[in-house]
Design a protein around this motif. Structure first.
Motif, PDB file in Angstrom:
ATOM      1  N   GLY A 163       9.718 -10.271   5.093  1.00 20.37           N
ATOM      2  CA  GLY A 163      10.038  -9.565   6.326  1.00 20.37           C
ATOM      3  C   GLY A 163       9.926  -8.064   6.181  1.00 20.37           C
ATOM      4  N   THR A 164      10.367  -7.538   5.024  1.00 20.74           N
ATOM      5  CA  THR A 164      10.271  -6.092   4.798  1.00 20.74           C
ATOM      6  C   THR A 164       8.821  -5.672   4.647  1.00 20.74           C
ATOM      7  OG1 THR A 164      12.440  -6.107   3.718  1.00 20.74           O
ATOM      8  CG2 THR A 164      11.052  -4.180   3.354  1.00 20.74           C
ATOM      9  N   ARG A 165       8.013  -6.483   4.010  1.00 23.94           N
ATOM     10  CA  ARG A 165       6.578  -6.179   3.901  1.00 23.94           C
ATOM     11  C   ARG A 165       5.946  -6.123   5.292  1.00 23.94           C
ATOM     12  NH1 ARG A 165       4.255  -6.992  -1.186  1.00 23.94           N
ATOM     13  NH2 ARG A 165       2.273  -7.552  -0.234  1.00 23.94           N
ATOM     14  N   GLN A 166       6.393  -7.013   6.173  1.00 19.65           N
ATOM     15  CA  GLN A 166       5.877  -7.011   7.532  1.00 19.65           C
ATOM     16  C   GLN A 166       6.283  -5.731   8.268  1.00 19.65           C
ATOM     17  OE1 GLN A 166       3.661  -8.955   8.439  1.00 19.65           O
ATOM     18  NE2 GLN A 166       3.837  -9.734  10.523  1.00 19.65           N
ATOM     19  N   LYS A 167       7.475  -5.231   7.983  1.00 23.78           N
ATOM     20  CA  LYS A 167       7.909  -3.968   8.583  1.00 23.78           C
ATOM     21  C   LYS A 167       7.041  -2.804   8.096  1.00 23.78           C
ATOM     22  CE  LYS A 167      12.755  -5.360   9.077  1.00 23.78           C
ATOM     23  NZ  LYS A 167      14.158  -5.099   8.655  1.00 23.78           N
ATOM     24  N   VAL A 168       6.732  -2.793   6.807  1.00 24.46           N
ATOM     25  CA  VAL A 168       5.849  -1.753   6.258  1.00 24.46           C
ATOM     26  C   VAL A 168       4.478  -1.818   6.931  1.00 24.46           C
ATOM     27  CG1 VAL A 168       4.675  -0.923   4.183  1.00 24.46           C
ATOM     28  CG2 VAL A 168       7.055  -1.679   4.047  1.00 24.46           C
ATOM     29  N   SER A 169       3.983  -3.029   7.115  1.00 24.15           N
ATOM     30  CA  SER A 169       2.694  -3.218   7.776  1.00 24.15           C
ATOM     31  C   SER A 169       2.725  -2.664   9.197  1.00 24.15           C
ATOM     32  CB  SER A 169       2.330  -4.705   7.787  1.00 24.15           C
ATOM     33  OG  SER A 169       1.086  -4.928   8.413  1.00 24.15           O
ATOM     34  N   ALA A 170       3.846  -2.873   9.893  1.00 25.10           N
ATOM     35  CA  ALA A 170       3.980  -2.368  11.263  1.00 25.10           C
ATOM     36  C   ALA A 170       3.957  -0.841  11.272  1.00 25.10           C
ATOM     37  CB  ALA A 170       5.273  -2.885  11.889  1.00 25.10           C
ATOM     38  N   ALA A 205       5.790 -12.621  12.905  1.00 23.02           N
ATOM     39  CA  ALA A 205       6.042 -13.586  11.830  1.00 23.02           C
ATOM     40  C   ALA A 205       6.864 -12.926  10.728  1.00 23.02           C
ATOM     41  CB  ALA A 205       4.720 -14.103  11.273  1.00 23.02           C
ATOM     42  N   GLY A 206       7.994 -13.514  10.414  1.00 17.24           N
ATOM     43  CA  GLY A 206       8.834 -12.997   9.343  1.00 17.24           C
ATOM     44  C   GLY A 206       9.796 -11.912   9.765  1.00 17.24           C
ATOM     45  N   LEU A 207       9.714 -11.449  11.004  1.00 20.66           N
ATOM     46  CA  LEU A 207      10.607 -10.394  11.469  1.00 20.66           C
ATOM     47  C   LEU A 207      11.834 -10.985  12.162  1.00 20.66           C
ATOM     48  CD1 LEU A 207       8.172  -7.751  13.014  1.00 20.66           C
ATOM     49  CD2 LEU A 207       9.254  -7.715  10.756  1.00 20.66           C
ATOM     50  N   ASP A 208      12.966 -10.324  11.991  1.00 22.94           N
ATOM     51  CA  ASP A 208      14.157 -10.715  12.731  1.00 22.94           C
ATOM     52  C   ASP A 208      13.965 -10.338  14.196  1.00 22.94           C
ATOM     53  OD1 ASP A 208      15.738  -7.955  13.275  1.00 22.94           O
ATOM     54  OD2 ASP A 208      14.752  -7.887  11.325  1.00 22.94           O
ATOM     55  N   PRO A 209      14.730 -10.948  15.108  1.00 20.07           N
ATOM     56  CA  PRO A 209      14.511 -10.706  16.548  1.00 20.07           C
ATOM     57  C   PRO A 209      14.587  -9.244  16.948  1.00 20.07           C
ATOM     58  CG  PRO A 209      15.884 -12.639  16.242  1.00 20.07           C
ATOM     59  CD  PRO A 209      15.716 -12.024  14.883  1.00 20.07           C
TER      60      PRO A 209
END
Length: 246
Positions: free
Chosen positions: A136-143, A161-165
């Motif tokens: 999830g944190t990797r997805q935040k970095v990607s964002a 995908a993988g992010l909290d609401p």
């Protein structure tokens, strides 16, 4: 309507004997969000890779702002890309990666939007190494990387995908801002209920063919449904019955 920002003209892509895309003709415009959906193997990933210059069409051409994509990658400076799975240099920290990408893109303070760093809680994790991060944190970095250059074209592959609401809502809110300032946003997602309120048009791919691309409002009105998850199956049944393609 404004001139198209992205145009696919007679685009086909073949891998060996398999055609991943066939005779794709579609245009995406400034100030809109298009949700690209379809079953696995429908051609969604190939469409995105073609736009990003990661694959070359077997037939046809792809143009950005009226210029056909060739071997010069300069046009990609205008594109922010949030992949479903990001590959980062394991030894770097979040902060080092952000600095490196800033240098690669030659961004100055005026051309950077780093609000998501704080909004997603990454400001307290900048010293963490990328190989230590959760999915999830990797997805935040990607964002953050996708949005920070204020792109005029934003491509998001399964962005929630993988992010909290709460984080998912903030990322989609930023995508709406890109549209509001005249950007073009392409989103692939299996979670239609999370993205449908953002989408202006829906493009449906199947077996490498664009079956239809329609305004969200038209899909809902024509089926009498209020949610895309219920309207889409009904629309597909109708099109199969009539043999219609958009």
């Amino acid at each position: 309507m404004a001139e198209p920002r992205i145009t696919f003209t007679d685009v086909g892509k073949r891998y060996g004997k398999l055609w991943a895309l066939r005779n794709l003709n579609v245009a995406f415009h400034p100030g809109e969000v298009v949700m690209i959906i379809g079953p696995n193997g429908s051609g969604k990933t190939t469409l995105i890779k073609g736009l990003l210059g990661l694959v070359r069409p077997t037939t046809g051409s792809i143009a950005v702002n009226g210029t056909v994509i060739g071997t010069d990658p300069a046009y990609r400076q205008a594109i922010g890309y949030m992949p479903q799975i990001s590959q980062f240099p394991a030894a770097l920290t979040i902060g080092q990666l952000l600095d490196m990408m800033r240098d690669i893109r030659e961004l100055d303070d005026a051309s950077i939007d780093d609000r998501l760093i704080t909004d997603l809680g990454l400001d307290k994790q900048l010293d963490k190494r990328l190989n230590e991060l959760s999915g999830g944190t990797r997805q935040k970095v990607s964002a953050v990387l996708a949005f920070r250059s204020k792109p005029e074209i934003l491509v998001m592959d399964e962005p929630t995908a993988g992010l909290d609401p709460v984080s998912a809502s903030k990322v989609l809110g930023r995508a709406a801002e890109v549209r509001e300032r005249g950007g073009t946003v392409l989103v692939t997602s299996h979670l239609m209920e999370e993205v449908e309120t953002l989408a202006d048009r829906i493009a449906y791919l199947e077996d490498g063919h664009l079956r239809f691309i329609l305004p969200m409002s038209e899909i809902l009105e024509s089926t009498g449904q209020q949610r895309l998850a219920k309207a889409l199956p009904e629309l597909l049944v109708r099109k199969v019955a009539t043999g219609a393609n958009a």
